[in-house]
Design a protein around this motif. Structure first.
Motif, PDB file in Angstrom:
ATOM      1  N   ASP A  91       0.563  -1.267  -0.034  1.00 34.92           N
ATOM      2  CA  ASP A  91      -0.097  -0.011   0.162  1.00 34.92           C
ATOM      3  C   ASP A  91       0.807   1.438  -0.075  1.00 34.92           C
ATOM      4  O   ASP A  91       0.469   2.192  -0.762  1.00 34.92           O
ATOM      5  CB  ASP A  91      -0.883  -0.091   1.209  1.00 34.92           C
ATOM      6  N   GLY A  92       2.106   1.204   0.554  1.00 35.18           N
ATOM      7  CA  GLY A  92       2.937   2.363   0.652  1.00 35.18           C
ATOM      8  C   GLY A  92       3.559   2.622  -0.748  1.00 35.18           C
ATOM      9  O   GLY A  92       3.942   3.706  -1.166  1.00 35.18           O
ATOM     10  N   ARG A 132      -6.709   0.196  -1.211  1.00 33.40           N
ATOM     11  CA  ARG A 132      -6.365  -0.981  -1.013  1.00 33.40           C
ATOM     12  C   ARG A 132      -4.943  -1.134  -1.487  1.00 33.40           C
ATOM     13  O   ARG A 132      -4.065  -0.558  -1.824  1.00 33.40           O
ATOM     14  CB  ARG A 132      -7.410  -1.927  -1.929  1.00 33.40           C
ATOM     15  N   SER A 133      -4.467  -2.482  -1.112  1.00 39.59           N
ATOM     16  CA  SER A 133      -2.887  -2.646  -1.066  1.00 39.59           C
ATOM     17  C   SER A 133      -2.745  -3.475  -2.470  1.00 39.59           C
ATOM     18  O   SER A 133      -1.687  -3.903  -2.780  1.00 39.59           O
ATOM     19  CB  SER A 133      -2.403  -3.426   0.083  1.00 39.59           C
ATOM     20  N   VAL A 134      -3.897  -4.075  -3.296  1.00 35.91           N
ATOM     21  CA  VAL A 134      -3.423  -4.836  -4.473  1.00 35.91           C
ATOM     22  C   VAL A 134      -4.357  -4.286  -5.551  1.00 35.91           C
ATOM     23  O   VAL A 134      -5.169  -3.455  -5.379  1.00 35.91           O
ATOM     24  CB  VAL A 134      -3.991  -6.323  -4.164  1.00 35.91           C
ATOM     25  N   PRO A 135      -3.805  -4.343  -6.724  1.00 37.12           N
ATOM     26  CA  PRO A 135      -4.705  -3.836  -7.867  1.00 37.12           C
ATOM     27  C   PRO A 135      -5.863  -4.287  -8.344  1.00 37.12           C
ATOM     28  O   PRO A 135      -6.775  -3.795  -8.844  1.00 37.12           O
ATOM     29  CB  PRO A 135      -3.719  -3.920  -9.072  1.00 37.12           C
ATOM     30  N   ASP A 157     -11.222 -10.286   1.119  1.00 33.07           N
ATOM     31  CA  ASP A 157     -11.347  -9.511   2.358  1.00 33.07           C
ATOM     32  C   ASP A 157     -10.007  -9.202   2.812  1.00 33.07           C
ATOM     33  O   ASP A 157      -9.500  -7.816   2.885  1.00 33.07           O
ATOM     34  CB  ASP A 157     -12.401  -9.720   3.360  1.00 33.07           C
ATOM     35  N   ARG A 158      -9.181 -10.123   3.066  1.00 31.63           N
ATOM     36  CA  ARG A 158      -7.870  -9.739   3.320  1.00 31.63           C
ATOM     37  C   ARG A 158      -6.996  -9.151   2.585  1.00 31.63           C
ATOM     38  O   ARG A 158      -6.023  -8.399   2.942  1.00 31.63           O
ATOM     39  CB  ARG A 158      -7.236 -11.459   3.906  1.00 31.63           C
ATOM     40  N   ARG A 159      -7.134  -9.331   1.391  1.00 33.56           N
ATOM     41  CA  ARG A 159      -6.366  -8.678   0.139  1.00 33.56           C
ATOM     42  C   ARG A 159      -6.870  -7.544   0.080  1.00 33.56           C
ATOM     43  O   ARG A 159      -6.463  -6.505  -0.600  1.00 33.56           O
ATOM     44  CB  ARG A 159      -6.364  -9.737  -1.044  1.00 33.56           C
ATOM     45  N   GLY A 160      -8.027  -7.087   0.479  1.00 28.61           N
ATOM     46  CA  GLY A 160      -8.489  -5.741  -0.010  1.00 28.61           C
ATOM     47  C   GLY A 160      -9.356  -5.736  -1.181  1.00 28.61           C
ATOM     48  O   GLY A 160      -9.624  -4.450  -1.794  1.00 28.61           O
ATOM     49  N   PHE A 178      -9.422   0.812  -9.696  1.00 26.17           N
ATOM     50  CA  PHE A 178      -7.941   0.843  -9.195  1.00 26.17           C
ATOM     51  C   PHE A 178      -7.961   1.212  -7.980  1.00 26.17           C
ATOM     52  O   PHE A 178      -8.763   2.071  -7.320  1.00 26.17           O
ATOM     53  CB  PHE A 178      -7.042   1.473 -10.291  1.00 26.17           C
ATOM     54  N   PRO A 179      -6.635   0.942  -7.227  1.00 21.41           N
ATOM     55  CA  PRO A 179      -6.334   1.381  -5.858  1.00 21.41           C
ATOM     56  C   PRO A 179      -6.270   3.070  -6.086  1.00 21.41           C
ATOM     57  O   PRO A 179      -5.852   3.489  -7.117  1.00 21.41           O
ATOM     58  CB  PRO A 179      -5.231   0.947  -5.353  1.00 21.41           C
ATOM     59  N   ARG A 180      -6.874   3.753  -5.045  1.00 22.28           N
ATOM     60  CA  ARG A 180      -6.752   5.267  -5.028  1.00 22.28           C
ATOM     61  C   ARG A 180      -5.889   5.743  -3.844  1.00 22.28           C
ATOM     62  O   ARG A 180      -5.784   4.850  -2.920  1.00 22.28           O
ATOM     63  CB  ARG A 180      -8.275   5.984  -5.241  1.00 22.28           C
TER      64      ARG A 180
END
Length: 464
Positions: free
Chosen positions: A16-17, A356-359, A406-409, A454-456
């Motif tokens: 996520d960073g 989220r931390s994954v695409p 859910d764990r993966r986001g 996509f993650p924002r």
């Protein structure tokens, strides 16, 4: 294998960073290109004697050599010929790049460069041994008009301002001009200008009394001259009144010179332009002395408002003698953002976060391993339409697959329609696991809402 010990000064963001860092880089790149800067990349190594031209000490440069070299020539600094070092900034390699490619470049040449650099210094908050920098420079052949000294910090103000929507704090760009400082010091009768600048540069660290002692001991100043230098360093403001205050100060001390007037004229023009295009962003600060043995005109330092303890996140200035082939000199002006320093504070202070931390926006569930190909086909159809997807790792119970998403986001889980005894197949279903809503879906037409595609990167919840 034992757990490895982390190396300090070499940041490695979690996924996520990394999304936050990539977003920052994308915003910078897009802004630079909107202003007409062309991207380049240079090699990671340069001859050691070239790296040390900028005045950096050998302790800060990582030397590159083969592990099985029979002799470590130059390890004691006695013979640097032929040695290579990792670049500690992007300006020195850019100077070499300009000289090597001058015949193929159109001047003034506008370039941006985003790469890692290496610096062998003591790691601390926001200060690393391996980090990403983002530079912009404009370089001319023979001459470079002053207006570029006005333009470049305003481009950086645009770039950093474009990050404000994410929750990044506002910035202040602190500006000074070498001509102002040098003209004033010489007008006072001080000849060792570099010693004065080195002393003034320590003002925030050691305070005015200690700096006054340094100026007397190392720059040959009288107590009255040292007091005048400190008075100049105390001048600060965001409008053209700064120019008149310095003129009045110079008149009182008999320190008016042509060089001082030239520098004040340039500084005033910069402040006027900034007040129009980026009000409140640029502030004249006459104690800014960074790199003044290297820069020849305007100099800049940038701080995050409310996070001044981090130090400057963006700095640079005008240089007239960085590159020369003997026949032509290539003057320039540039600034460099310490991207890793900026990102480290954004993450550690909780100023921004990734949604989220994954695409992946969708996890396609697997009903059985024998039927995995159906899940793969749905995933392929969604990807063909630009939707990031992954397929569940195993044909576990649907509750377990949902928990995996859910764990993966991952916000959506796709379920294949069942086939009845007559061979009819029910429509597929897609479930928003955040709301619990589940609807029929077709892989050739369904798409998640734009904000979920996509993650924002969004404003975070700042820590105290």
């Amino acid at each position: 294998m034992a757990r490895p010990t982390p190396l300090s000064g070499f940041p490695e963001w979690l996924p996520d960073g990394r999304i936050v860092e990539q977003h920052v880089l994308d915003v910078l790149r897009r802004t630079f290109e909107l202003h007409g800067f062309a991207g380049i990349e240079t090699r990671a190594v340069e001859p050691l004697d070239q790296l040390l031209r900028k005045g950096e000490t050998s302790k800060e440069v990582y030397v590159l050599r083969r592990l099985h070299d029979e002799a470590d020539a130059g390890a004691d600094g006695s013979d640097r010929a032929g040695q290579l070092g990792l670049h500690f900034d992007l300006t020195v390699p850019f100077a070499r790049y300009v000289l090597e490619n001058a015949g193929h470049l159109a001047f003034p040449f506008r370039r941006y460069q985003i790469q890692k650099v290496w610096r062998g210094e003591r790691p601390q908050d926001g200060r690393f041994r391996e980090f990403v920098q983002a530079d912009i420079d404009v370089v001319g052949a023979g001459d470079l008009p002053y207006h570029y000294e006005v333009e470049l910090p305003l481009v950086m103000a645009d770039a950093l301002g474009a990050l404000r929507a994410l929750g990044v704090p506002p910035v202040r760009i602190l500006v000074n001009n070498r001509k102002v400082a040098e003209g004033f010091y010489r007008g006072l009768g001080l000849s060792d200008v570099e010693a004065v600048l080195r002393g003034i540069d320590k003002l925030d660290k050691v305070g005015p009394d200690a700096v006054a002692e340094l100026l007397v001991a190392e720059a040959g100043a009288t107590p009255a001259q040292a007091a005048a230098c400190l008075e100049l360093a105390g001048v600060r403001g965001d409008d053209a009144s700064v120019v008149e205050r310095v003129r009045d100060l110079a008149d009182r001390h008999g320190a008016t010179t042509d060089l001082l007037e030239e520098g004040l004229s340039e500084l005033g023009a910069l402040l006027l332009a900034a007040a129009e295009r980026a009000p409140g962003v640029m502030v004249a600060d006459l104690k800014i002395a960074r790199g003044l043995d290297y820069y020849t005109g305007s100099v800049y330092e940038t701080v995050l408002v409310g996070h001044e303890d981090l130090g400057s996140i963006c700095s640079g200035g005008r240089y007239d003698t960085l590159a020369s082939d003997g026949a032509t000199t290539y003057p320039g002006v540039g600034l460099s953002i310490g991207v890793s320093r900026l990102v480290s504070r954004l993450l550690s202070a909780g100023l921004v976060r990734a949604t989220r931390s994954v695409p992946s926006a969708v996890l396609v569930a697997v009903t059985s391993e024998d039927g995995r190909s159906r899940s793969d086909a749905v995933a392929a159809a969604l990807r063909a339409r630009g939707i990031p997807v992954e397929v569940a790792p195993s044909a576990a119970k649907f509750g377990k697959q949902i928990r995996h998403a859910d764990r993966r986001g991952i916000p959506y889980v796709w379920f294949l329609g069942d086939t009845d005894a007559e061979g009819a197949t029910a429509p597929d279903q897609v479930k928003d696991i955040r709301s619990g809503e589940q609807v029929p879906a077709d892989a050739t037409t369904w798409a998640p809402p734009e904000q979920d595609l996509f993650p924002r990167v969004v404003p975070g919840e700042p820590t105290a």
